[in-house]
Motif scaffolding. Structure first.
Motif, mmCIF file in Angstrom:
data_model
loop_
_atom_site.group_PDB
_atom_site.id
_atom_site.type_symbol
_atom_site.label_atom_id
_atom_site.label_comp_id
_atom_site.label_asym_id
_atom_site.label_seq_id
_atom_site.Cartn_x
_atom_site.Cartn_y
_atom_site.Cartn_z
ATOM 1 N N ASN A 46 0.886 -1.160 0.235
ATOM 2 C CA ASN A 46 0.080 0.108 -0.045
ATOM 3 C C ASN A 46 0.770 1.339 -0.035
ATOM 4 O OD1 ASN A 46 -2.275 -1.541 -0.268
ATOM 5 N ND2 ASN A 46 -2.815 -1.375 1.853
ATOM 6 N N ARG A 145 -16.884 2.245 -0.937
ATOM 7 C CA ARG A 145 -15.825 2.952 -0.651
ATOM 8 C C ARG A 145 -16.040 4.084 -1.949
ATOM 9 N NH1 ARG A 145 -11.213 -1.283 -1.115
ATOM 10 N NH2 ARG A 145 -9.846 0.343 -0.346
ATOM 11 N N HIS A 150 -11.574 12.783 -2.372
ATOM 12 C CA HIS A 150 -10.607 12.884 -3.270
ATOM 13 C C HIS A 150 -11.101 14.101 -4.186
ATOM 14 C CE1 HIS A 150 -8.636 8.586 -3.030
ATOM 15 N NE2 HIS A 150 -9.484 8.746 -2.374
ATOM 16 N N LYS A 186 -13.513 13.221 7.144
ATOM 17 C CA LYS A 186 -13.396 11.904 7.476
ATOM 18 C C LYS A 186 -11.927 11.634 7.171
ATOM 19 C CE LYS A 186 -15.650 7.471 6.617
ATOM 20 N NZ LYS A 186 -16.870 6.916 6.010
ATOM 21 N N VAL A 189 -7.214 7.454 4.029
ATOM 22 C CA VAL A 189 -5.868 7.354 3.403
ATOM 23 C C VAL A 189 -5.453 7.536 1.931
ATOM 24 C CG1 VAL A 189 -4.249 5.229 3.004
ATOM 25 C CG2 VAL A 189 -5.625 5.225 5.016
ATOM 26 N N GLY A 190 -6.403 7.283 0.869
ATOM 27 C CA GLY A 190 -6.190 7.484 -0.431
ATOM 28 C C GLY A 190 -6.607 8.924 -0.596
ATOM 29 N N ASP A 332 -6.938 -3.692 8.172
ATOM 30 C CA ASP A 332 -6.456 -4.636 7.224
ATOM 31 C C ASP A 332 -6.048 -6.120 8.082
ATOM 32 O OD1 ASP A 332 -7.056 -3.140 5.226
ATOM 33 O OD2 ASP A 332 -4.952 -2.428 4.651
ATOM 34 N N LEU A 397 -8.950 -9.923 -0.218
ATOM 35 C CA LEU A 397 -7.478 -10.088 0.039
ATOM 36 C C LEU A 397 -7.120 -10.739 1.705
ATOM 37 C CD1 LEU A 397 -4.346 -10.007 -0.170
ATOM 38 C CD2 LEU A 397 -4.639 -7.488 0.039
ATOM 39 N N ARG A 398 -8.018 -9.855 2.519
ATOM 40 C CA ARG A 398 -7.460 -10.181 3.929
ATOM 41 C C ARG A 398 -8.642 -11.241 4.541
ATOM 42 N NH1 ARG A 398 -2.955 -7.648 3.250
ATOM 43 N NH2 ARG A 398 -2.970 -5.416 2.639
#
Ligand code: EPZ
Length: 443
Positions: A46, A145, A150, A186, A189-190, A332, A397-398
């Motif tokens: 990441n 999501r 952004h 809020k 990360v992205g 994660d 994934l996780r």
């Protein structure tokens, strides 16, 4: 310097996209072996994905070291950057990216849909070229999501953004993006990363308030600083960026993957044994380490390595966990901890606060004999004596890796279907575990 000249950078897709056969689609595990040995930790996926996008900010080469180059998500980002016109070469854990000849400012749906991390090309393209068209990534298995933060942030920097036909069409004002004071409603990360990158080339100062503080963002910021960016406050919730006219090339070593590290720590906690994790950083996992110690696992840092021990004869103790943005407990690692708590004494409560649909591993763990009940954003995990091998389905994934960990301790054979999810984020997982004594194979 990297051991290869930039002249070797190729724009030939055959070179960048080495044909890799991901033919095996399942994993078979025979549970019951302790883990003992050494696991080399890979570079953080990441962070790596975002640094690849940072290469778009300059016409000089960015050299990245400790890249997890065998991951599917890195393949997807490579495909996208190549589509835009980047020249990319890889050799072992090294990657060189040159974005001198960008000829396309559109990130198409066919590539973006494979991985949400591709939205991170938006800020850099807009900042350097004044426009970009990026497919909306859409929802994914773990939640809806959205990318509104952004978009709003870039609008505050003067961008004109319209949404049409599933695409974000963005145009910078005449003279380029301008610095702005942006406070995120809020923590994201992205969004923090996209705006951090865009701000390096904007006119004037940008202040990002309520910024995310994940170590991967700090590492991205440090890479940008090596490229010449002027940034203060990395690792805090207020990041100040003084925009400059141009960035240059640089060489940066990607930090170790804390989620991969945490995953194997949980693995040893479940199977018992003793494993040295090479090139791992305990300070990036404080919240998870504190909780793991409470369950009865011993963990120590030894130079650049982490050593974890657990006496399999002693039962783990149940704990409550709640996910939170960094430095809180990472979402994660939630699925992996839940797999562990299925075998801990008493009842544990697991609360997910970041993503609305991140309990897809629950029905699969229950098929293996776990006793988990979901109520809203929380799951009650009642510890059982043993898990039993079963055929299960990887969903993200996780969640997938949580099933691998469960398989390592379950009685008998576990078969996990759709392991391509695992290959998005875990380098050589079967080999790493096999080297520590696990009976695991892809087929
Ligand atoms: C990053 O996703 C990671 N992905 C995720 O890792 C990780 O789970 C997540 O951060 C949280 O730590 C990558 O780095 C590629 P967010 P990101 O923006 O940036 C909401 C893995 O398994 N939100 O911090 O997409 C969002 O829906 C992956 O490796 C908005 O509402 O996460 C979520 O509820 C999965 N609007 C929350 O914020 C926005 O514009 C946090 O998301 C953006 C986000």
């Amino acid at each position: 310097m990297l051991p290869y000249p930039s002249s070797e950078i190729s724009s030939d897709p055959a070179v960048k996209q080495e044909p890799r056969t991901h033919a095996p689609d399942k994993i078979r595990i025979v549970g019951g072996q302790e883990l003992n040995g050494v696991i080399p930790i890979s570079g953080a996926k990441n962070a790596a994905l975002k640094m690849m996008c940072a290469a778009l900010l300059t016409d000089q080469s960015l050299h990245l070291e400790n890249m997890p180059n065998t991951l599917r998500d890195i393949d997807s980002q490579t495909e996208l950057l190549t589509h835009l016109g980047c020249m990319i070469s890889t050799e072992r854990d090294l990657m060189a990216i040159n974005a001198k000849n960008i000829h396309d400012l559109t990130a198409p749906y066919e590539i973006v849909r494979k991985m949400r991390g591709s939205i991170l090309v938006l800020g850099p393209l807009l900042a350097r070229f004044g426009e970009a068209k990026v497919s909306l990534p859409g929802g994914c298995a773990i939640g809806t999501r959205p990318v509104d933060l952004h978009i709003k942030g870039l609008e505050e920097m003067g961008a004109d953004i319209t949404l049409e036909g599933g695409y974000i069409n963005a145009k910078a004002p005449a003279g380029g993006l301008r610095g702005a004071k942006i406070t995120f409603p809020k923590v994201s990360v992205g969004a923090t990363e996209n705006l951090l990158m865009a701000a390096t080339l904007a006119r004037g100062e940008t202040v990002l308030g309520n910024a995310a503080r994940e170590p991967e963002i700090k590492d991205l910021g440090e890479c940008l600083v090596k490229m010449g960016a002027k940034i203060d406050g990395l690792g805090t919730d207020t990041i100040r960026i003084e925009g400059i006219g141009a960035l240059s090339g640089a060489h940066h070593k990607v930090l170790p993957d804390r989620i991969e590290t945490g995953t194997y720590l949980v693995g040893v906690a479940m199977t018992g044994g003793s494993v040295r994790m090479q090139n791992a950083r305990m300070e990036h996992l404080s919240a998870a380490m504190g909780l793991l110690s409470q369950t009865g696992v011993e963990i120590e840092q030894d130079g650049e390595d982490i050593i974890v021990h657990r006496n399999a004869a002693r039962r783990l103790k149940g704990i409550d966990i709640m996910t939170d943005p960094y430095p809180g407990f990472p979402t994660d690692l939630q699925a992996q901890f839940m797999a562990m708590l299925t075998l801990a004494d008493g009842a544990s409560m697991v609360t997910e606060t970041i993503f609305e649909n991140r309990f897809m591993h629950v029905p699969e763990l229950n098929r293996m004999g776990a006793d988990i009940t979901v109520q809203g954003h929380s799951a009650i995990v009642r510890g059982v004596k043993t898990l039993k091998g079963a055929e299960v389905m990887a969903t993200d994934l996780r969640a997938s890796v949580a099933l691998v960990l469960a398989g390592l301790v379950a009685e008998g054979e576990t078969v996990i279907n759709r392991i391509y999810h695992l290959e998005r984020g875990y380098e050589n997982i079967a080999e790493k575990l096999r080297n520590c004594g696990a009976q695991i194979e892809k087929f």
